[in-house]
Design an enzyme around this catalytic site. Sequence first.
Site, PDB file in Angstrom:
ATOM      1  N   CYS A  30      -2.820 -55.012  10.577  1.00  0.00           N
ATOM      2  CA  CYS A  30      -2.624 -55.856   9.389  1.00  0.00           C
ATOM      3  C   CYS A  30      -3.781 -56.843   9.243  1.00  0.00           C
ATOM      4  O   CYS A  30      -3.928 -57.761  10.053  1.00  0.00           O
ATOM      5  CB  CYS A  30      -1.277 -56.563   9.523  1.00  0.00           C
ATOM      6  N   CYS A  61      -2.924 -60.537   8.839  1.00  0.00           N
ATOM      7  CA  CYS A  61      -2.435 -61.079  10.118  1.00  0.00           C
ATOM      8  C   CYS A  61      -3.606 -61.514  10.989  1.00  0.00           C
ATOM      9  O   CYS A  61      -3.580 -62.587  11.584  1.00  0.00           O
ATOM     10  CB  CYS A  61      -1.629 -60.028  10.892  1.00  0.00           C
TER      11      CYS A  61
END
Length: 144
Positions: free
Chosen positions: A68, A71
């Site tokens: 991600c 993230c």
Amino acid sequence: MTNSLIVPCAHCASLNRIPADRLRDAPHCGRCKSSALLNAPFDLQQSQFANQIKGNLPLLVDVWASWCGPCRTFAPTFTQAAAELHGRCRLAKLDSEANTQLSAQLGIRSIPSLILFKNGQEVARQSGALPLPQLLAWLKQYSI
Ligand SMILES: [Zn+2]
């Protein structure tokens, strides 16, 4: 008598009693002898979850995954927040791929997700990353 708090160890999750004025002194865990309370995020394991949300200090969990992008971009902000909130709030990262059962239990639909626990209960949740000032302002609403 010195006021003391119950704090789960960042490494082994055993509950430690720590004097309030020692919270920022890297107090050692009575069981595993590691630093029980860090000024950086620790990795939350689903096997330790039940204990990690206990105690007198709130726990902020960043649910993330290695694939991600947002993230990964958010990671340094979360680390800064951990230093900023040292002794007031504990910060942990939950790898959603390594801990699929807990992620499902928490009903994670998107990442990154931030979940705040106080006294063993979820009190707030935020989907998506926040810049540091907004993150701190969000937590302030919950007296952190
Ligand atoms: Zn320990």
